[in-house]
Design a protein around this motif. Structure first.
Motif, mmCIF file in Angstrom:
data_model
loop_
_atom_site.group_PDB
_atom_site.id
_atom_site.type_symbol
_atom_site.label_atom_id
_atom_site.label_comp_id
_atom_site.label_asym_id
_atom_site.label_seq_id
_atom_site.Cartn_x
_atom_site.Cartn_y
_atom_site.Cartn_z
ATOM 1 N N ALA A 64 -13.887 -36.136 40.405
ATOM 2 C CA ALA A 64 -15.134 -35.269 40.274
ATOM 3 C C ALA A 64 -15.534 -34.694 41.416
ATOM 4 O O ALA A 64 -15.933 -33.613 41.804
ATOM 5 N N ARG A 65 -15.997 -35.852 42.210
ATOM 6 C CA ARG A 65 -16.544 -35.582 43.579
ATOM 7 C C ARG A 65 -15.677 -34.555 44.369
ATOM 8 O O ARG A 65 -15.946 -33.749 45.320
ATOM 9 N N LEU A 66 -14.389 -34.877 44.391
ATOM 10 C CA LEU A 66 -13.331 -34.189 45.233
ATOM 11 C C LEU A 66 -13.224 -32.858 44.838
ATOM 12 O O LEU A 66 -13.158 -31.743 45.568
ATOM 13 N N ALA A 67 -13.505 -32.867 43.725
ATOM 14 C CA ALA A 67 -13.098 -31.231 43.118
ATOM 15 C C ALA A 67 -14.118 -30.410 43.461
ATOM 16 O O ALA A 67 -13.983 -29.249 43.801
ATOM 17 N N VAL A 68 -15.580 -30.990 43.272
ATOM 18 C CA VAL A 68 -16.574 -30.339 43.615
ATOM 19 C C VAL A 68 -16.781 -29.747 45.263
ATOM 20 O O VAL A 68 -17.249 -28.804 45.543
ATOM 21 N N LEU A 69 -16.393 -30.892 45.917
ATOM 22 C CA LEU A 69 -16.237 -30.849 47.626
ATOM 23 C C LEU A 69 -15.470 -29.762 47.867
ATOM 24 O O LEU A 69 -15.605 -28.816 48.653
ATOM 25 N N LEU A 70 -14.035 -29.926 47.313
ATOM 26 C CA LEU A 70 -13.202 -28.726 47.831
ATOM 27 C C LEU A 70 -13.575 -27.345 47.153
ATOM 28 O O LEU A 70 -13.305 -26.467 47.679
ATOM 29 N N SER A 71 -14.258 -27.348 45.955
ATOM 30 C CA SER A 71 -14.743 -26.025 45.590
ATOM 31 C C SER A 71 -15.680 -25.246 46.424
ATOM 32 O O SER A 71 -15.699 -24.325 46.819
ATOM 33 N N VAL A 72 -16.690 -26.229 47.030
ATOM 34 C CA VAL A 72 -17.793 -25.676 48.045
ATOM 35 C C VAL A 72 -17.047 -25.248 48.969
ATOM 36 O O VAL A 72 -17.428 -24.251 49.828
ATOM 37 N N LEU A 73 -16.087 -26.034 49.739
ATOM 38 C CA LEU A 73 -15.550 -26.014 51.173
ATOM 39 C C LEU A 73 -14.739 -24.471 50.797
ATOM 40 O O LEU A 73 -14.773 -23.690 51.570
ATOM 41 N N GLY A 74 -13.989 -24.453 49.613
ATOM 42 C CA GLY A 74 -13.089 -23.112 49.362
ATOM 43 C C GLY A 74 -14.124 -22.096 49.257
ATOM 44 O O GLY A 74 -13.828 -20.935 49.784
ATOM 45 N N TRP A 75 -15.259 -22.249 48.555
ATOM 46 C CA TRP A 75 -16.233 -21.120 48.711
ATOM 47 C C TRP A 75 -16.744 -20.726 49.847
ATOM 48 O O TRP A 75 -16.815 -19.525 50.248
ATOM 49 N N ALA A 76 -16.923 -21.592 50.830
ATOM 50 C CA ALA A 76 -17.489 -21.273 52.155
ATOM 51 C C ALA A 76 -16.075 -20.460 53.042
ATOM 52 O O ALA A 76 -16.553 -19.563 53.758
ATOM 53 N N ALA A 77 -14.910 -21.026 52.825
ATOM 54 C CA ALA A 77 -14.025 -20.451 53.343
ATOM 55 C C ALA A 77 -13.732 -18.613 52.828
ATOM 56 O O ALA A 77 -13.380 -18.107 53.379
ATOM 57 N N HIS A 78 -14.052 -18.471 51.491
ATOM 58 C CA HIS A 78 -13.965 -17.330 50.868
ATOM 59 C C HIS A 78 -14.984 -16.490 51.255
ATOM 60 O O HIS A 78 -14.613 -15.324 51.708
ATOM 61 N N VAL A 79 -16.138 -16.788 51.451
ATOM 62 C CA VAL A 79 -17.159 -16.222 52.196
ATOM 63 C C VAL A 79 -16.795 -15.761 53.602
ATOM 64 O O VAL A 79 -17.120 -14.350 54.023
ATOM 65 N N GLY A 80 -16.338 -16.515 54.393
ATOM 66 C CA GLY A 80 -15.882 -16.335 55.628
ATOM 67 C C GLY A 80 -14.499 -15.312 55.583
ATOM 68 O O GLY A 80 -14.564 -14.466 56.659
ATOM 69 N N THR A 81 -13.854 -15.209 54.889
ATOM 70 C CA THR A 81 -12.690 -14.337 54.709
ATOM 71 C C THR A 81 -13.514 -12.868 54.570
ATOM 72 O O THR A 81 -12.983 -12.023 55.231
ATOM 73 N N LEU A 82 -14.589 -12.574 53.514
ATOM 74 C CA LEU A 82 -14.990 -11.407 53.395
ATOM 75 C C LEU A 82 -15.800 -10.953 54.703
ATOM 76 O O LEU A 82 -15.774 -9.829 55.033
ATOM 77 N N VAL A 83 -16.653 -12.019 55.220
ATOM 78 C CA VAL A 83 -17.647 -11.807 56.397
ATOM 79 C C VAL A 83 -16.775 -11.425 57.523
ATOM 80 O O VAL A 83 -17.116 -10.380 58.102
ATOM 81 N N THR A 84 -15.670 -11.886 57.788
ATOM 82 C CA THR A 84 -14.830 -11.711 59.001
ATOM 83 C C THR A 84 -14.252 -10.250 58.763
ATOM 84 O O THR A 84 -13.980 -9.666 59.979
#
Length: 341
Positions: free
Chosen positions: A99-119
């Protein structure tokens, strides 16, 4: 950093996002799987405890022979209980790790996703939802954001595997079939309204996606509960009850519907500025309104007619199907002022 470098960085962040979401999806699925095993183990332990208690009563009724047999039985029982507790703790620890791994990866993926659109926005010097690739990428981000909020607010981690699957599919479609290089927007989109109208549509669509996932799970769970009542078992036994899933779908839809309403109103205002009329029966306008009508009927039926359960769920899915057709079907099957595909 030049526009080309930013565009390349955006593409790399997109790849990172997809990889993180895939691993998060697998982790959520593993969390659900271990949850099912743990529930089965707890049920078995409860049954064993009941059998043991009954055996102790029978031994106690045996009189003088009880102590001699009871001593060995007691030792074995203590050892068995210790082994069961150790196994249960190990299983629980393993489940928490997934569960912790899933949530951590979700947050990291979300941050990378935001970075995709921002850049991408930085490279293009505009809002990053001017074509189908950018729009679908933004909708996937909105869906993941809605899921993270629902997970935090309503403890709905069980939606993770399903929402992440939808996000991965959406990003896969965007990158394989809809990818478009950074370029200027068409004149109709060169307006500050793109930051208001389109953003509202993206947020509402992402939230409706989470609500649609909850509705589908409700239908599956209700069917599983009916089978369990008839003596069967289902693979969704580890999910919350059908009523809880039904309420969650309603809450998410109640959040998304006003935003979709605002998006339609702001779109009409923008249409008047761009084309000189508020409403022109464009295919996108028609299907946006059809989607609104269906979701309005869903909320009205629940609030006034007392609809819930299967009837309400089917109406909700009709609205979600209209929403998806509004996005994919209208853009590729019809020509109109909103056809930017």
């Amino acid at each position: 950093m030049g526009a080309t470098d930013l565009a390349n960085l955006s593409d790399k962040l997109m790849l990172t996002t997809v990889v993180l979401y895939i691993v998060a999806m697998v982790s959520y699925a593993a969390d659900l799987g271990f949850g099912r095993r743990r529930a089965a183990a707890e049920a078995a332990e409860a049954a064993d405890a009941g059998t043991e208690a009954k055996a102790k009563v029978l031994v106690g009724a045996g009189g003088a022979d009880a102590p001699a047999g009871g001593s060995a039985s007691g030792t074995g029982t203590v050892k068995a209980d210790a082994d069961a507790d150790a196994g249960g703790e190990e299983e629980a620890a393993r489940r928490v790790e997934w569960a912790r791994l899933a949530v951590l990866l979700s947050v990291l993926g979300w941050a990378a996703h935001v970075g995709t659109l921002v850049t991408r926005a930085w490279a293009a010097e505009r809002w990053p939802w001017a074509n189908m690739y950018e729009f679908l990428t933004a909708i996937a981000l909105a869906a993941v954001t809605a899921f993270l909020f629902v997970m935090w607010r309503y403890k709905a981690r069980f939606l993770g595997a399903f929402v992440m699957l939808a996000a991965v599919v959406a990003l896969g479609v965007a990158n394989i079939w809809l990818y478009d290089g950074i370029g200027p927007v068409v004149p109709a989109l060169n307006s500050y309204w793109i930051a208001i109208h389109v953003s509202a549509a993206i947020v509402a669509t992402g939230a409706f996606t989470v609500g649609g996932a909850s509705t589908i799970l409700y239908l599956l769970k209700a069917r599983q509960e009916a089978r369990a009542a008839a003596g069967g078992a289902g693979f969704l036994s580890h999910l919350p009850g059908a009523d809880a899933l039904d309420r969650l779908s309603l809450r998410v839809t109640m959040f998304a519907f006003p935003i979709w309403t605002a998006a339609i109103i702001m779109g009409a205002i923008w249409a008047d500025e761009a084309w000189g009329r508020y409403w022109g029966w464009d295919p996108k306008e028609i299907w946006s309104f059809i989607t609104w009508i269906v979701y309005a009927a869903y909320l009205h039926a629940r609030a006034t007619a007392g609809w819930k359960g299967r009837k309400a769920a089917i109406l909700s899915l009709v609205g979600f199907a209209a929403l998806m057709f509004n996005f994919f079907g209208v853009n590729y099957m019809f020509s109109g002022l909103h056809s930017y595909a």
